[in-house]
Design an enzyme around this catalytic site. Structure first.
Site, PDB file in Angstrom:
ATOM      1  N   CYS A 202       0.827  -1.209   0.000  1.00  0.00           N
ATOM      2  CA  CYS A 202       0.000   0.000   0.000  1.00  0.00           C
ATOM      3  C   CYS A 202       0.862   1.260   0.000  1.00  0.00           C
ATOM      4  CB  CYS A 202      -0.958  -0.027   1.191  1.00  0.00           C
ATOM      5  SG  CYS A 202      -0.180  -0.484   2.759  1.00  0.00           S
TER       6      CYS A 202
HETATM    7  N1  LIG Z   1      -4.669  -3.821   5.024  1.00  0.00           N
HETATM    8  C1  LIG Z   1      -4.072  -3.190   4.011  1.00  0.00           C
HETATM    9  O1  LIG Z   1      -4.251  -1.972   3.821  1.00  0.00           O
HETATM   10  C2  LIG Z   1      -3.177  -3.936   3.090  1.00  0.00           C
HETATM   11  C3  LIG Z   1      -2.849  -5.254   3.284  1.00  0.00           C
HETATM   12  N2  LIG Z   1      -1.989  -5.899   2.424  1.00  0.00           N
HETATM   13  C4  LIG Z   1      -1.607  -7.281   2.634  1.00  0.00           C
HETATM   14  O2  LIG Z   1      -2.710  -8.109   2.315  1.00  0.00           O
HETATM   15  C5  LIG Z   1      -2.733  -9.274   3.139  1.00  0.00           C
HETATM   16  C6  LIG Z   1      -4.054  -9.317   3.892  1.00  0.00           C
HETATM   17  O3  LIG Z   1      -4.150  -8.138   4.672  1.00  0.00           O
HETATM   18  P1  LIG Z   1      -5.420  -7.790   5.555  1.00  0.00           P
HETATM   19  O4  LIG Z   1      -6.638  -8.247   4.881  1.00  0.00           O
HETATM   20  O5  LIG Z   1      -5.292  -6.374   5.925  1.00  0.00           O
HETATM   21  O6  LIG Z   1      -5.135  -8.698   6.832  1.00  0.00           O
HETATM   22  P2  LIG Z   1      -6.180  -9.260   7.898  1.00  0.00           P
HETATM   23  O7  LIG Z   1      -5.416  -9.515   9.126  1.00  0.00           O
HETATM   24  O8  LIG Z   1      -7.354  -8.352   7.964  1.00  0.00           O
HETATM   25  O9  LIG Z   1      -6.622 -10.632   7.213  1.00  0.00           O
HETATM   26  C7  LIG Z   1      -5.731 -11.692   6.959  1.00  0.00           C
HETATM   27  C8  LIG Z   1      -6.521 -12.976   6.998  1.00  0.00           C
HETATM   28  O10 LIG Z   1      -5.648 -14.062   6.688  1.00  0.00           O
HETATM   29  C9  LIG Z   1      -6.156 -15.254   7.301  1.00  0.00           C
HETATM   30  N3  LIG Z   1      -5.060 -16.031   7.895  1.00  0.00           N
HETATM   31  C10 LIG Z   1      -4.630 -17.246   7.465  1.00  0.00           C
HETATM   32  N4  LIG Z   1      -3.604 -17.688   8.161  1.00  0.00           N
HETATM   33  C11 LIG Z   1      -3.362 -16.773   9.073  1.00  0.00           C
HETATM   34  C12 LIG Z   1      -2.421 -16.707  10.118  1.00  0.00           C
HETATM   35  N5  LIG Z   1      -1.520 -17.645  10.311  1.00  0.00           N
HETATM   36  N6  LIG Z   1      -2.458 -15.611  10.897  1.00  0.00           N
HETATM   37  C13 LIG Z   1      -3.375 -14.635  10.694  1.00  0.00           C
HETATM   38  N7  LIG Z   1      -4.297 -14.658   9.714  1.00  0.00           N
HETATM   39  C14 LIG Z   1      -4.287 -15.731   8.904  1.00  0.00           C
HETATM   40  C15 LIG Z   1      -7.177 -14.797   8.306  1.00  0.00           C
HETATM   41  O11 LIG Z   1      -8.409 -15.132   7.730  1.00  0.00           O
HETATM   42  P3  LIG Z   1      -9.281 -16.358   8.265  1.00  0.00           P
HETATM   43  O12 LIG Z   1      -9.468 -16.115   9.729  1.00  0.00           O
HETATM   44  O13 LIG Z   1     -10.517 -16.178   7.484  1.00  0.00           O
HETATM   45  O14 LIG Z   1      -8.542 -17.595   7.978  1.00  0.00           O
HETATM   46  C16 LIG Z   1      -7.047 -13.306   8.375  1.00  0.00           C
HETATM   47  O15 LIG Z   1      -8.269 -12.654   8.604  1.00  0.00           O
HETATM   48  C17 LIG Z   1      -1.530  -9.140   4.074  1.00  0.00           C
HETATM   49  O16 LIG Z   1      -0.448  -9.848   3.556  1.00  0.00           O
HETATM   50  C18 LIG Z   1      -1.256  -7.643   4.056  1.00  0.00           C
HETATM   51  O17 LIG Z   1       0.065  -7.354   4.368  1.00  0.00           O
HETATM   52  C19 LIG Z   1      -1.503  -5.269   1.321  1.00  0.00           C
HETATM   53  C20 LIG Z   1      -1.803  -3.965   1.063  1.00  0.00           C
HETATM   54  C21 LIG Z   1      -2.651  -3.185   1.949  1.00  0.00           C
HETATM   55  C1  LIG Z   2      -0.807   1.003   9.395  1.00  0.00           C
HETATM   56  C2  LIG Z   2      -0.029  -0.255   9.196  1.00  0.00           C
HETATM   57  O1  LIG Z   2       0.314  -0.953  10.128  1.00  0.00           O
HETATM   58  N1  LIG Z   2       0.260  -0.567   7.955  1.00  0.00           N
HETATM   59  C3  LIG Z   2       0.949  -1.767   7.622  1.00  0.00           C
HETATM   60  C4  LIG Z   2       0.955  -1.859   6.148  1.00  0.00           C
HETATM   61  C5  LIG Z   2       1.403  -3.206   5.755  1.00  0.00           C
HETATM   62  C6  LIG Z   2       0.785  -3.722   4.531  1.00  0.00           C
HETATM   63  O2  LIG Z   2      -0.357  -3.867   4.382  1.00  0.00           O
HETATM   64  O3  LIG Z   2       1.645  -3.984   3.627  1.00  0.00           O
HETATM   65  P1  LIG Z   2       2.207  -5.432   3.279  1.00  0.00           P
HETATM   66  O4  LIG Z   2       1.239  -5.976   2.344  1.00  0.00           O
HETATM   67  O5  LIG Z   2       3.508  -5.176   2.672  1.00  0.00           O
HETATM   68  O6  LIG Z   2       2.334  -6.205   4.542  1.00  0.00           O
HETATM   69  C7  LIG Z   2       2.384  -1.814   8.162  1.00  0.00           C
HETATM   70  O7  LIG Z   2       3.048  -0.801   8.198  1.00  0.00           O
HETATM   71  O8  LIG Z   2       2.847  -2.920   8.472  1.00  0.00           O
END
Ligand SMILES: NC(=O)C1=CN([C@@H]2O[C@H](COP(=O)(O)OP(=O)(O)OC[C@H]3O[C@@H](n4cnc5c(N)ncnc54)[C@H](OP(=O)(O)O)[C@@H]3O)[C@@H](O)[C@H]2O)C=CC1
Ligand SMILES: CC(=O)N[C@@H](CCC(=O)OP(=O)(O)O)C(=O)O
Length: 337
Positions: A151
């Site tokens: 992001c």
């Molecule tokens: N949030 C953001 O703004 C952004 C996020 N990302 C990336 O996208 C991916 C998803 O992010 P986001 O949706 O925010 O994360 P969340 O924590 O909201 O969701 C991740 C989901 O992954 C599942 N999961 C499976 N295995 C594991 C584990 N071992 N530990 C924890 N969760 C697990 C869970 O779903 P369940 O319980 O259904 O199995 C959990 O809800 C990450 O890699 C993040 O870095 C990238 C860009 C921006």
């Molecule tokens: C506010 C906040 O905590 N932001 C996250 C953004 C990470 C993320 O979503 O990026 P990846 O997909 O590279 O993990 C952080 O800085 O770790």
């Protein structure tokens, strides 16, 4: 044309729910499976989906996804977990858009240095394509595995690409000061995201050590054709969503604001999701959209770039759909405008 059958992995998370909403509006995608560790209907995990989708989550099982006819899987899993789930999907000819960071850094040693984890899937790392469409364009179209960009990096890379490509700024000493809403940290609870910890407070974190630093440098070095180095400092803001990056760079010659704005307009002329503006953007201008808004200024001999996006749409699930559109030959804007 038949719809492309897709699966979403990690259904209970924030990027997953955003992605599901986008895919439900997409003319060429059909969600046939959602995986989760929780045995629940997806609308029980995300009540905003009530009445919009009838899918019960299933445990992750590559054979079961293949049996459902899945052609493309979106990985909405944490890094580290992703690289365990993705290899069996690729082995079964399921294309993958991975939202995690596992396949973004080409050099596994750099991954180990910044993520403090060993990379376990060098085979697929070797062919993954970094999915920033405005920079890597057609390389994404034929990919089996797309590493969706981070992001924060998108604001920095797209904010700086025109300047770096035209050698208009020094390639070192670039300062990127970024602010993010709390949803950037995901739905999994952590102390610093607890309401009394982050509300009415602004804090910097991972100063000098944030893992998006090498990702920004890798892409900008590709654009420059020479090494680029940055100082990146992220801040947590008391808001749900949105990222604003303020970027400072030193020009290599005298430049003017109208000249740079014109340069940005022509660089992004055929890129539907980058909006070049003359006024500094606010995160709210981009909320719920796949737009990344950018504005370039010249102040006291420095170039300043301001870039804003919604971290969950443009920063994650929206650009994932943009990549999906490229993989399956849809208009890049399908489901996003
Ligand atoms: N949030 C953001 O703004 C952004 C996020 N990302 C990336 O996208 C991916 C998803 O992010 P986001 O949706 O925010 O994360 P969340 O924590 O909201 O969701 C991740 C989901 O992954 C599942 N999961 C499976 N295995 C594991 C584990 N071992 N530990 C924890 N969760 C697990 C869970 O779903 P369940 O319980 O259904 O199995 C959990 O809800 C990450 O890699 C993040 O870095 C990238 C860009 C921006
Ligand atoms: C506010 C906040 O905590 N932001 C996250 C953004 C990470 C993320 O979503 O990026 P990846 O997909 O590279 O993990 C952080 O800085 O770790």
């Amino acid at each position: 044309m038949d719809k492309v059958k897709v699966a979403v992995l990690g259904g209970s998370g924030y990027t997953a729910v955003e992605l599901i909403k986008l895919l439900l509006r997409h003319p060429g995608a059909e969600i046939v499976a959602i995986t989760s560790r929780q045995d629940e209907h997806i609308a029980d995990l995300h009540p905003s989906l009530l009445g919009r989708i009838d899918v019960r989550c299933q445990p992750f099982d590559a054979d079961a996804l293949k049996a459902k006819g899945v052609q493309c899987a979106f990985g909405c899993l944490p890094h580290g977990t992703s690289m365990e789930s993705i290899p069996p999907l690729l082995e079964r000819d399921i294309r993958v858009v991975d939202l995690s960071a596992d396949y973004r850094l080409r050099d596994a040693k750099v991954y180990q240095e910044w993520y403090k984890e060993t990379h376990h899937d060098l085979k697929n790392l070797a062919h993954a394509v970094y999915g920033l469409p405005e920079v890597y364009g057609d390389a994404i179209n034929g990919a089996k595995l797309v590493a969706n960009p981070g992001c924060y990096p998108q604001t920095a890379i797209l904010g700086l690409a025109p300047l770096v490509a035209h050698k208009l700024i020094e390639r070192s000493g670039i300062v990127i000061d970024s602010k993010s809403g709390v949803s950037g940290g995901g739905r999994t609870p952590k102390l610093n995201f607890h309401f009394p910890e982050c509300n009415e407070s602004v804090s910097a974190y991972a100063v000098g050590t944030h893992r998006h630093t090498p990702e920004i440098e890798q892409a900008l070095s590709d654009v420059a054709g020479a090494p680029v180095s940055v100082i990146f400092t992220p801040h947590l803001m008391p808001m749900d969503r949105g990222i604003l990056s303020t970027i400072y760079a030193t020009p290599t010659r005298a430049v003017t604001e109208p000249e740079l704005t014109e340069l940005y307009r022509s660089y992004y002329a055929d890129k539907p999701f980058v909006r070049v503006r003359t006024a500094p953007p606010a995160t709210k201008d981009t909320t719920g959209t796949n737009f990344l808004d950018v504005c370039v200024k010249v102040v006291r001999g420095k170039v300043l770039v301001l870039a804003a996006e919604d971290n969950l749409v443009r920063g994650a699930s929206g650009v994932a759909v943009q990549n999906f559109n490229r993989l399956f030959g849809f208009d890049e804007r399908a489901g996003l405008l």
